[in-house]
Design a protein around this motif. Sequence first.
Motif, PDB file in Angstrom:
ATOM      1  N   ALA A 107       0.838  -1.202   0.000  1.00 36.84           N
ATOM      2  CA  ALA A 107       0.000   0.000   0.000  1.00 36.84           C
ATOM      3  C   ALA A 107       0.870   1.249   0.000  1.00 36.84           C
ATOM      4  O   ALA A 107       1.958   1.269   0.564  1.00 36.84           O
ATOM      5  CB  ALA A 107      -0.923   0.002   1.213  1.00 36.84           C
ATOM      6  N   ARG A 108       0.371   2.275  -0.636  1.00 39.57           N
ATOM      7  CA  ARG A 108       1.052   3.567  -0.641  1.00 39.57           C
ATOM      8  C   ARG A 108       0.547   4.371   0.561  1.00 39.57           C
ATOM      9  O   ARG A 108      -0.656   4.550   0.720  1.00 39.57           O
ATOM     10  CB  ARG A 108       0.784   4.304  -1.944  1.00 39.57           C
ATOM     11  CG  ARG A 108       1.471   3.654  -3.132  1.00 39.57           C
ATOM     12  CD  ARG A 108       1.233   4.415  -4.426  1.00 39.57           C
ATOM     13  NE  ARG A 108      -0.159   4.499  -4.831  1.00 39.57           N
ATOM     14  CZ  ARG A 108      -0.818   3.549  -5.478  1.00 39.57           C
ATOM     15  NH1 ARG A 108      -0.224   2.428  -5.798  1.00 39.57           N
ATOM     16  NH2 ARG A 108      -2.065   3.718  -5.828  1.00 39.57           N
ATOM     17  N   ILE A 109       1.488   4.832   1.389  1.00 38.82           N
ATOM     18  CA  ILE A 109       1.141   5.587   2.582  1.00 38.82           C
ATOM     19  C   ILE A 109       2.148   6.707   2.761  1.00 38.82           C
ATOM     20  O   ILE A 109       3.343   6.510   2.513  1.00 38.82           O
ATOM     21  CB  ILE A 109       1.072   4.674   3.823  1.00 38.82           C
ATOM     22  CG1 ILE A 109       0.559   5.436   5.033  1.00 38.82           C
ATOM     23  CG2 ILE A 109       2.393   4.000   4.096  1.00 38.82           C
ATOM     24  CD1 ILE A 109       0.146   4.542   6.177  1.00 38.82           C
ATOM     25  N   GLU A 110       1.664   7.880   3.144  1.00 38.97           N
ATOM     26  CA  GLU A 110       2.551   9.045   3.280  1.00 38.97           C
ATOM     27  C   GLU A 110       3.538   8.920   4.422  1.00 38.97           C
ATOM     28  O   GLU A 110       4.685   9.298   4.292  1.00 38.97           O
ATOM     29  CB  GLU A 110       1.710  10.314   3.476  1.00 38.97           C
ATOM     30  CG  GLU A 110       1.140  10.848   2.200  1.00 38.97           C
ATOM     31  CD  GLU A 110       0.475  12.193   2.414  1.00 38.97           C
ATOM     32  OE1 GLU A 110       0.925  12.963   3.277  1.00 38.97           O
ATOM     33  OE2 GLU A 110      -0.495  12.456   1.702  1.00 38.97           O
ATOM     34  N   ASN A 111       3.089   8.423   5.548  1.00 40.46           N
ATOM     35  CA  ASN A 111       3.935   8.368   6.740  1.00 40.46           C
ATOM     36  C   ASN A 111       4.899   7.185   6.640  1.00 40.46           C
ATOM     37  O   ASN A 111       4.495   6.036   6.771  1.00 40.46           O
ATOM     38  CB  ASN A 111       3.064   8.238   7.989  1.00 40.46           C
ATOM     39  CG  ASN A 111       3.854   8.287   9.260  1.00 40.46           C
ATOM     40  OD1 ASN A 111       5.078   8.167   9.269  1.00 40.46           O
ATOM     41  ND2 ASN A 111       3.147   8.446  10.369  1.00 40.46           N
ATOM     42  N   PRO A 112       6.189   7.433   6.453  1.00 39.70           N
ATOM     43  CA  PRO A 112       7.138   6.331   6.297  1.00 39.70           C
ATOM     44  C   PRO A 112       7.252   5.446   7.542  1.00 39.70           C
ATOM     45  O   PRO A 112       7.591   4.276   7.438  1.00 39.70           O
ATOM     46  CB  PRO A 112       8.470   7.014   5.991  1.00 39.70           C
ATOM     47  CG  PRO A 112       8.291   8.445   6.300  1.00 39.70           C
ATOM     48  CD  PRO A 112       6.834   8.741   6.342  1.00 39.70           C
ATOM     49  N   ALA A 113       6.923   5.970   8.699  1.00 39.89           N
ATOM     50  CA  ALA A 113       6.990   5.173   9.925  1.00 39.89           C
ATOM     51  C   ALA A 113       5.942   4.061   9.936  1.00 39.89           C
ATOM     52  O   ALA A 113       6.075   3.096  10.682  1.00 39.89           O
ATOM     53  CB  ALA A 113       6.801   6.074  11.139  1.00 39.89           C
ATOM     54  N   LEU A 114       4.907   4.183   9.108  1.00 37.57           N
ATOM     55  CA  LEU A 114       3.828   3.185   9.083  1.00 37.57           C
ATOM     56  C   LEU A 114       3.975   2.163   7.959  1.00 37.57           C
ATOM     57  O   LEU A 114       3.146   1.280   7.817  1.00 37.57           O
ATOM     58  CB  LEU A 114       2.474   3.884   8.965  1.00 37.57           C
ATOM     59  CG  LEU A 114       2.080   4.746  10.156  1.00 37.57           C
ATOM     60  CD1 LEU A 114       0.751   5.446   9.886  1.00 37.57           C
ATOM     61  CD2 LEU A 114       2.022   3.925  11.418  1.00 37.57           C
ATOM     62  N   ARG A 115       5.006   2.270   7.168  1.00 34.23           N
ATOM     63  CA  ARG A 115       5.161   1.349   6.030  1.00 34.23           C
ATOM     64  C   ARG A 115       5.286  -0.109   6.458  1.00 34.23           C
ATOM     65  O   ARG A 115       4.835  -0.995   5.757  1.00 34.23           O
ATOM     66  CB  ARG A 115       6.344   1.751   5.173  1.00 34.23           C
ATOM     67  CG  ARG A 115       6.124   3.075   4.487  1.00 34.23           C
ATOM     68  CD  ARG A 115       7.046   3.287   3.317  1.00 34.23           C
ATOM     69  NE  ARG A 115       7.004   4.648   2.850  1.00 34.23           N
ATOM     70  CZ  ARG A 115       6.044   5.152   2.086  1.00 34.23           C
ATOM     71  NH1 ARG A 115       5.060   4.407   1.720  1.00 34.23           N
ATOM     72  NH2 ARG A 115       6.078   6.416   1.700  1.00 34.23           N
ATOM     73  N   LEU A 116       5.888  -0.373   7.600  1.00 30.83           N
ATOM     74  CA  LEU A 116       6.059  -1.751   8.085  1.00 30.83           C
ATOM     75  C   LEU A 116       5.139  -2.070   9.258  1.00 30.83           C
ATOM     76  O   LEU A 116       5.249  -3.132   9.869  1.00 30.83           O
ATOM     77  CB  LEU A 116       7.514  -1.986   8.511  1.00 30.83           C
ATOM     78  CG  LEU A 116       8.551  -1.861   7.405  1.00 30.83           C
ATOM     79  CD1 LEU A 116       9.954  -2.014   7.978  1.00 30.83           C
ATOM     80  CD2 LEU A 116       8.310  -2.881   6.314  1.00 30.83           C
ATOM     81  N   ALA A 117       4.215  -1.165   9.542  1.00 35.68           N
ATOM     82  CA  ALA A 117       3.355  -1.314  10.724  1.00 35.68           C
ATOM     83  C   ALA A 117       2.280  -2.380  10.519  1.00 35.68           C
ATOM     84  O   ALA A 117       1.891  -2.694   9.400  1.00 35.68           O
ATOM     85  CB  ALA A 117       2.686   0.014  11.035  1.00 35.68           C
TER      86      ALA A 117
END
Length: 180
Positions: free
Chosen positions: A70-80
Amino acid sequence: MLPYWTRGTVQPYAGPAMHPWLKYDLIFNKLVSRLPSGESAQVDLDNIREFTLGDSLLGTQRIYRRYLTARIENPALRLAFFEVRYDAGRAALLCRRSVGMVSDNAARGRNSALRQRVVTTYFIRTPDNNLAPVALAEAAVLAALGPAHATATAAFIQQKRLKLDKEADVVELLAYHDTL
Protein backbone atom coordinates in the motif's frame (compact mmCIF):
# COMPACT_ATOMS: atom_id res chain seq x y z
CA MET A 1 -1.71 -5.60 26.29
CA LEU A 2 -4.37 -8.14 27.01
CA PRO A 3 -3.92 -9.09 30.67
CA TYR A 4 -4.09 -12.80 29.85
CA TRP A 5 -2.69 -15.20 27.29
CA THR A 6 -4.86 -15.89 24.28
CA ARG A 7 -4.58 -18.54 21.58
CA GLY A 8 -3.60 -16.88 18.34
CA THR A 9 -2.32 -17.49 14.86
CA VAL A 10 0.97 -16.21 13.47
CA GLN A 11 1.21 -16.28 9.66
CA PRO A 12 4.77 -15.79 8.34
CA TYR A 13 5.49 -14.72 4.77
CA ALA A 14 6.73 -18.23 4.05
CA GLY A 15 5.89 -21.47 5.77
CA PRO A 16 2.97 -22.76 7.76
CA ALA A 17 0.97 -20.81 10.29
CA MET A 18 1.73 -21.30 13.97
CA HIS A 19 -0.87 -21.30 16.76
CA PRO A 20 0.90 -20.21 19.97
CA TRP A 21 -0.38 -18.53 23.10
CA LEU A 22 0.10 -14.78 22.56
CA LYS A 23 -0.08 -11.34 24.10
CA TYR A 24 0.20 -8.12 22.11
CA ASP A 25 1.76 -5.08 23.74
CA LEU A 26 -0.08 -2.08 22.35
CA ILE A 27 2.28 0.48 23.84
CA PHE A 28 5.50 -0.93 22.39
CA ASN A 29 3.94 -2.75 19.41
CA LYS A 30 5.44 -6.08 20.46
CA LEU A 31 4.04 -9.56 20.11
CA VAL A 32 4.95 -11.99 22.88
CA SER A 33 4.46 -15.77 22.81
CA ARG A 34 4.44 -18.23 25.69
CA LEU A 35 7.07 -20.93 25.44
CA PRO A 36 6.36 -24.54 26.53
CA SER A 37 8.46 -23.83 29.63
CA GLY A 38 5.97 -21.12 30.62
CA GLU A 39 8.40 -18.28 29.97
CA SER A 40 7.62 -15.60 27.42
CA ALA A 41 9.59 -14.62 24.33
CA GLN A 42 9.20 -11.75 21.92
CA VAL A 43 8.11 -12.79 18.41
CA ASP A 44 10.35 -11.50 15.60
CA LEU A 45 7.82 -9.49 13.57
CA ASP A 46 10.14 -8.93 10.60
CA ASN A 47 9.00 -12.13 8.86
CA ILE A 48 5.36 -12.03 9.96
CA ARG A 49 2.64 -11.03 7.50
CA GLU A 50 -0.33 -11.32 9.84
CA PHE A 51 -1.33 -12.46 13.30
CA THR A 52 -4.62 -12.94 15.08
CA LEU A 53 -5.56 -12.77 18.72
CA GLY A 54 -8.64 -14.44 20.10
CA ASP A 55 -10.57 -13.18 23.10
CA SER A 56 -12.53 -16.08 24.53
CA LEU A 57 -14.20 -13.86 27.12
CA LEU A 58 -15.72 -11.63 24.42
CA GLY A 59 -15.90 -14.33 21.75
CA THR A 60 -14.03 -12.12 19.31
CA GLN A 61 -10.92 -12.33 17.19
CA ARG A 62 -8.67 -9.45 16.16
CA ILE A 63 -6.59 -9.58 13.01
CA TYR A 64 -3.40 -7.53 12.65
CA ARG A 65 -1.94 -7.33 9.14
CA ARG A 66 0.82 -5.56 7.27
CA TYR A 67 0.04 -3.74 4.03
CA LEU A 68 3.51 -3.59 2.51
CA THR A 69 2.34 -2.83 -1.03
CA ALA A 70 0.00 0.00 0.00
CA ARG A 71 1.05 3.57 -0.64
CA ILE A 72 1.14 5.59 2.58
CA GLU A 73 2.55 9.04 3.28
CA ASN A 74 3.94 8.37 6.74
CA PRO A 75 7.14 6.33 6.30
CA ALA A 76 6.99 5.17 9.93
CA LEU A 77 3.83 3.19 9.08
CA ARG A 78 5.16 1.35 6.03
CA LEU A 79 6.06 -1.75 8.09
CA ALA A 80 3.35 -1.31 10.72
CA PHE A 81 0.66 -3.80 11.63
CA PHE A 82 -2.88 -2.48 11.31
CA GLU A 83 -5.90 -3.89 13.11
CA VAL A 84 -8.29 -5.04 10.39
CA ARG A 85 -11.83 -3.83 10.97
CA TYR A 86 -12.98 -4.68 7.41
CA ASP A 87 -11.07 -6.10 4.47
CA ALA A 88 -13.27 -8.28 2.34
CA GLY A 89 -12.95 -6.58 -1.01
CA ARG A 90 -11.07 -3.79 -2.72
CA ALA A 91 -11.45 -1.31 0.15
CA ALA A 92 -10.50 -1.79 3.79
CA LEU A 93 -11.07 -0.09 7.13
CA LEU A 94 -8.04 -0.41 9.37
CA CYS A 95 -6.99 1.13 12.64
CA ARG A 96 -3.97 1.66 14.82
CA ARG A 97 -4.27 2.04 18.54
CA SER A 98 -1.74 3.90 20.61
CA VAL A 99 -1.57 4.97 24.21
CA GLY A 100 -1.28 8.66 24.96
CA MET A 101 -1.13 10.68 28.12
CA VAL A 102 -3.96 13.13 28.78
CA SER A 103 -4.46 15.63 31.55
CA ASP A 104 -7.25 14.98 34.02
CA ASN A 105 -9.12 18.28 34.17
CA ALA A 106 -11.27 17.09 37.07
CA ALA A 107 -8.63 18.33 39.48
CA ARG A 108 -9.14 22.07 38.94
CA GLY A 109 -7.01 24.39 40.99
CA ARG A 110 -4.49 21.65 41.74
CA ASN A 111 -1.84 20.01 39.64
CA SER A 112 -3.76 17.98 37.13
CA ALA A 113 -2.96 14.29 37.04
CA LEU A 114 -1.92 12.56 33.86
CA ARG A 115 -3.66 9.37 32.82
CA GLN A 116 -3.31 7.00 29.92
CA ARG A 117 -5.86 6.92 27.14
CA VAL A 118 -6.05 4.65 24.12
CA VAL A 119 -6.17 6.70 20.92
CA THR A 120 -7.60 5.03 17.81
CA THR A 121 -6.56 6.29 14.38
CA TYR A 122 -8.53 4.93 11.43
CA PHE A 123 -7.26 4.36 7.89
CA ILE A 124 -9.04 3.55 4.66
CA ARG A 125 -7.30 1.51 2.01
CA THR A 126 -8.81 2.46 -1.33
CA PRO A 127 -9.18 0.24 -4.39
CA ASP A 128 -6.11 1.93 -5.94
CA ASN A 129 -4.08 0.70 -2.90
CA ASN A 130 -3.66 4.05 -1.11
CA LEU A 131 -3.74 3.94 2.67
CA ALA A 132 -4.94 7.22 4.15
CA PRO A 133 -5.66 8.25 7.73
CA VAL A 134 -9.28 9.28 8.08
CA ALA A 135 -11.56 10.61 10.80
CA LEU A 136 -14.83 8.76 11.18
CA ALA A 137 -16.93 11.54 9.65
CA GLU A 138 -18.93 11.63 6.44
CA ALA A 139 -16.82 14.26 4.66
CA ALA A 140 -13.52 12.54 5.52
CA VAL A 141 -14.68 9.04 4.54
CA LEU A 142 -16.13 10.27 1.22
CA ALA A 143 -12.96 12.23 0.47
CA ALA A 144 -10.86 9.11 1.09
CA LEU A 145 -13.02 7.05 -1.27
CA GLY A 146 -12.71 9.66 -4.01
CA PRO A 147 -15.17 10.98 -6.57
CA ALA A 148 -15.43 7.89 -8.79
CA HIS A 149 -18.71 6.59 -7.33
CA ALA A 150 -19.77 9.67 -5.35
CA THR A 151 -23.38 9.74 -6.58
CA ALA A 152 -24.07 6.06 -5.89
CA THR A 153 -22.28 6.27 -2.54
CA ALA A 154 -24.27 9.33 -1.44
CA ALA A 155 -27.54 7.64 -2.44
CA PHE A 156 -26.60 4.53 -0.46
CA ILE A 157 -25.75 6.59 2.63
CA GLN A 158 -29.09 8.36 2.45
CA GLN A 159 -31.08 5.20 1.72
CA LYS A 160 -29.51 3.26 4.62
CA ARG A 161 -29.36 6.34 6.90
CA LEU A 162 -25.73 5.66 7.66
CA LYS A 163 -23.88 7.71 10.23
CA LEU A 164 -20.25 7.64 9.16
CA ASP A 165 -19.04 8.52 12.64
CA LYS A 166 -19.83 4.91 13.59
CA GLU A 167 -17.42 2.16 12.63
CA ALA A 168 -20.18 -0.33 11.73
CA ASP A 169 -21.74 2.14 9.28
CA VAL A 170 -18.39 2.84 7.62
CA VAL A 171 -17.90 -0.93 7.24
CA GLU A 172 -21.36 -1.21 5.64
CA LEU A 173 -20.50 1.60 3.24
CA LEU A 174 -17.18 -0.02 2.29
CA ALA A 175 -18.89 -3.35 1.68
CA TYR A 176 -21.31 -1.56 -0.68
CA HIS A 177 -18.46 0.39 -2.29
CA ASP A 178 -16.72 -2.93 -3.06
CA THR A 179 -19.71 -3.92 -5.22
CA LEU A 180 -19.46 -0.85 -7.48
